[in-house]
Design a protein around this motif. Structure first.
Motif, PDB file in Angstrom:
ATOM      1  N   THR A 130     -27.934  50.270  54.294  1.00  0.00           N
ATOM      2  CA  THR A 130     -26.537  50.362  53.854  1.00  0.00           C
ATOM      3  C   THR A 130     -26.327  51.612  53.002  1.00  0.00           C
ATOM      4  O   THR A 130     -25.350  52.354  53.187  1.00  0.00           O
ATOM      5  N   GLN A 131     -27.241  51.847  52.054  1.00  0.00           N
ATOM      6  CA  GLN A 131     -27.143  53.022  51.194  1.00  0.00           C
ATOM      7  C   GLN A 131     -27.274  54.311  52.007  1.00  0.00           C
ATOM      8  O   GLN A 131     -26.533  55.271  51.778  1.00  0.00           O
ATOM      9  N   CYS A 142     -26.590  54.758  55.184  1.00  0.00           N
ATOM     10  CA  CYS A 142     -25.379  54.948  55.995  1.00  0.00           C
ATOM     11  C   CYS A 142     -24.263  55.562  55.159  1.00  0.00           C
ATOM     12  O   CYS A 142     -23.551  56.464  55.618  1.00  0.00           O
ATOM     13  N   ARG A 143     -24.123  55.076  53.930  1.00  0.00           N
ATOM     14  CA  ARG A 143     -23.114  55.636  53.035  1.00  0.00           C
ATOM     15  C   ARG A 143     -23.415  57.102  52.754  1.00  0.00           C
ATOM     16  O   ARG A 143     -22.525  57.955  52.786  1.00  0.00           O
ATOM     17  N   GLU A 179     -22.484  59.137  55.794  1.00  0.00           N
ATOM     18  CA  GLU A 179     -21.024  59.255  55.877  1.00  0.00           C
ATOM     19  C   GLU A 179     -20.480  60.259  54.868  1.00  0.00           C
ATOM     20  O   GLU A 179     -19.496  60.949  55.142  1.00  0.00           O
ATOM     21  N   GLU A 180     -21.109  60.345  53.704  1.00  0.00           N
ATOM     22  CA  GLU A 180     -20.672  61.267  52.651  1.00  0.00           C
ATOM     23  C   GLU A 180     -21.340  62.633  52.769  1.00  0.00           C
ATOM     24  O   GLU A 180     -21.224  63.468  51.876  1.00  0.00           O
TER      25      GLU A 180
END
Length: 108
Positions: free
Chosen positions: A68-69, A71-72, A75-76
């Motif tokens: 999850t981290q 992927c974030r 994305e950033e």
């Protein structure tokens, strides 16, 4: 840009969803105070998870949080997808080595 897997995993302790004490307590059914006490005595979260017989569940929760981290971060544009994939592969490899050490420790 290479991201340190230890940094990514350390962020797990900074959020409610990643709180190691809460996670180990929930997985094992032990009281949080008991988990905290064991960790304060210097037992690593991984060794404790193994001793509590929740190693694989703990790994899956930590891996899920890590993904999850990552992927974030992708994305950033903090890391590339390739970097994220490499970190997941490194985590899996490190876990396999850890698992082997635990297995050797219990073999007669």
């Amino acid at each position: 840009m290479k991201t340190d897997v230890n940094y990514v995993l350390s962020t797990a302790e900074e959020t409610d969803s990643g709180n190691v004490v809460c996670l180990l307590s929930a997985l094992s059914g032990k009281e949080e105070t008991e988990i905290e006490s064991m960790l304060r005595r210097g037992v690593s979260p991984w060794l404790l998870a193994n001793e509590l017989d929740v190693l694989y569940e703990f790994k899956e929760e930590i891996l899920g949080y890590m993904i999850t981290q990552l992927c974030r971060m992708v994305e950033e544009n903090q890391i590339t997808q390739e970097d994220a994939d490499e970190l997941v592969a490194e985590f899996e490899m490190n876990f396999a080595e850890l698992e082997e050490r635990f297995m050797r420790a219990v073999r007669p």
